[in-house]
Design a protein around this motif. Structure first.
Motif, short mmCIF file in Angstrom:
data_model
loop_
_atom_site.label_atom_id
_atom_site.label_comp_id
_atom_site.label_asym_id
_atom_site.label_seq_id
_atom_site.Cartn_x
_atom_site.Cartn_y
_atom_site.Cartn_z
N MET A 65 0.88 -1.08 -0.11
CA MET A 65 0.12 0.02 0.12
C MET A 65 0.82 1.30 0.05
O MET A 65 0.67 2.07 0.78
CB MET A 65 -0.95 -0.10 1.20
CG MET A 65 -1.94 1.10 1.32
SD MET A 65 -3.08 1.32 -0.13
CE MET A 65 -4.01 -0.25 0.08
N GLY A 66 1.83 1.44 -1.10
CA GLY A 66 2.87 2.33 -0.83
C GLY A 66 2.07 3.54 -1.81
O GLY A 66 1.07 3.60 -2.57
N HIS A 67 2.55 4.86 -1.10
CA HIS A 67 1.86 6.13 -1.61
C HIS A 67 3.13 6.96 -1.81
O HIS A 67 4.05 7.09 -1.36
CB HIS A 67 0.89 6.78 -0.80
CG HIS A 67 -0.41 5.85 -0.48
ND1 HIS A 67 -1.14 5.27 -1.39
CD2 HIS A 67 -0.96 5.55 0.80
CE1 HIS A 67 -1.96 4.60 -0.79
NE2 HIS A 67 -1.83 4.81 0.57
N ASN A 68 2.88 7.80 -3.03
CA ASN A 68 3.68 8.75 -3.16
C ASN A 68 2.73 10.11 -3.72
O ASN A 68 1.68 10.04 -3.63
CB ASN A 68 5.03 8.58 -4.23
CG ASN A 68 4.31 8.23 -5.65
OD1 ASN A 68 3.04 8.24 -5.96
ND2 ASN A 68 5.34 7.94 -6.39
N PHE A 132 -1.18 12.95 -8.06
CA PHE A 132 -1.71 11.51 -8.03
C PHE A 132 -0.72 10.84 -7.31
O PHE A 132 0.48 11.14 -7.13
CB PHE A 132 -1.90 11.15 -9.56
CG PHE A 132 -0.82 10.92 -10.37
CD1 PHE A 132 -0.83 12.07 -11.26
CD2 PHE A 132 -0.27 9.90 -10.51
CE1 PHE A 132 0.28 12.23 -12.23
CE2 PHE A 132 0.86 9.76 -11.62
CZ PHE A 132 1.08 11.09 -12.15
N CYS A 133 -1.03 9.62 -7.13
CA CYS A 133 -0.18 8.60 -6.49
C CYS A 133 0.26 7.55 -7.66
O CYS A 133 -0.68 7.06 -8.33
CB CYS A 133 -0.91 7.78 -5.37
SG CYS A 133 0.32 6.26 -4.73
N SER A 134 1.54 7.32 -8.15
CA SER A 134 1.91 6.34 -9.17
C SER A 134 2.19 4.97 -8.67
O SER A 134 2.43 4.26 -9.61
CB SER A 134 3.12 7.01 -9.78
OG SER A 134 4.30 6.77 -9.02
N GLY A 137 -2.31 0.79 -9.85
CA GLY A 137 -3.58 0.90 -9.65
C GLY A 137 -4.08 1.83 -8.84
O GLY A 137 -5.54 2.07 -8.50
N HIS A 138 -3.47 2.63 -8.29
CA HIS A 138 -3.75 3.86 -7.31
C HIS A 138 -4.59 5.40 -7.82
O HIS A 138 -5.34 5.75 -7.29
CB HIS A 138 -2.74 4.21 -6.16
CG HIS A 138 -2.46 3.26 -5.27
ND1 HIS A 138 -1.96 3.15 -3.95
CD2 HIS A 138 -2.91 1.89 -5.43
CE1 HIS A 138 -1.75 2.34 -3.52
NE2 HIS A 138 -2.42 1.30 -4.10
N SER A 139 -3.93 5.52 -8.97
CA SER A 139 -4.33 6.70 -9.68
C SER A 139 -5.61 7.14 -10.13
O SER A 139 -5.96 8.25 -10.05
CB SER A 139 -3.20 6.94 -10.67
OG SER A 139 -3.46 6.49 -11.86
N LEU A 141 -7.95 6.50 -8.09
CA LEU A 141 -8.71 6.99 -7.08
C LEU A 141 -7.88 8.11 -6.24
O LEU A 141 -8.55 8.99 -5.73
CB LEU A 141 -8.83 5.93 -5.81
CG LEU A 141 -10.05 4.68 -5.92
CD1 LEU A 141 -9.79 3.71 -4.79
CD2 LEU A 141 -11.40 5.42 -5.94
N MET A 142 -6.62 7.94 -6.21
CA MET A 142 -5.78 8.83 -5.57
C MET A 142 -5.15 9.90 -6.46
O MET A 142 -4.14 9.75 -7.02
CB MET A 142 -4.48 8.33 -4.79
CG MET A 142 -4.72 7.35 -3.82
SD MET A 142 -3.46 6.37 -3.07
CE MET A 142 -3.00 7.60 -2.14
N LYS A 143 -6.15 10.87 -6.67
CA LYS A 143 -5.68 12.10 -7.60
C LYS A 143 -6.50 13.26 -7.15
O LYS A 143 -7.41 13.13 -6.60
CB LYS A 143 -6.11 11.65 -8.97
CG LYS A 143 -7.73 11.47 -9.29
CD LYS A 143 -8.03 10.96 -10.49
CE LYS A 143 -9.60 10.74 -10.54
NZ LYS A 143 -9.91 10.33 -11.91
ZN ZN Z 1 -0.87 5.07 -3.34
#
Ligand code: ZN
Length: 150
Positions: A65-68, A132-134, A137-139, A141-143
């Motif tokens: 569940m990494g995020h940037n 966003f988070c790269s 699969g995250h971008s 939702l995470m944007k």
């Molecule tokens: Zn993420």
């Protein structure tokens, strides 16, 4: 003389206070694949540079569940996400030395935090930017929108 020095000092304090207020952001990411903000707005008149602090408030490790926090033009977002997927975890899921990446933090896991400071010089007021988070699969939702005004 003393009064004048005092007045200048107060003005400088006010200026740096105002700059810090509008030019620093704290954004949180969690284990539900969410950022806690969908929009950030900056003014080029107020900020020469911007600092974004990313806090991962979850418990899951960076491997699952990494995020940037990555900034590109909205037009480049999907292409940079794809290139990041190819680049892989060792490169923080971002293409290396890619001018489309306007700013980015490293990938972090639960309980960690990181930050990036970048100049607004290359960004144009009114252009369409997204963060966003790269992580794969995250971008979707995470944007969010990164709004630059003059
Ligand atoms: Zn993420």
């Amino acid at each position: 003389m003393l009064n004048r020095v005092f007045a200048v000092g107060v003005l400088m304090l006010c200026a740096s206070y105002a700059a810090a207020e509008g030019c620093e952001f704290v954004i949180e990411a969690n284990d539900m694949m969410q950022f806690n903000q969908a929009q950030m707005a900056v003014s080029k008149a107020e900020c020469e540079s911007v600092t974004v602090k990313l806090k991962h408030t979850g418990k899951l490790p960076a491997t699952s569940m990494g995020h940037n926090w990555v900034l590109t033009t909205t037009a480049n977002k999907d292409a940079v996400t794809s290139a990041g997927l190819s680049a892989g975890a060792a490169k923080n899921y971002l293409p290396e030395n890619d001018a489309r990446v306007l700013a980015a933090t490293k990938i972090i896991g639960g309980g960690q935090e990181t930050a990036v400071t970048f100049s607004l010089k290359a960004l144009k007021a009114g252009d369409d930017y997204s963060f966003f988070c790269s992580f794969p699969g995250h971008s979707f939702l995470m944007k969010g929108k990164f709004i630059v005004s003059a």
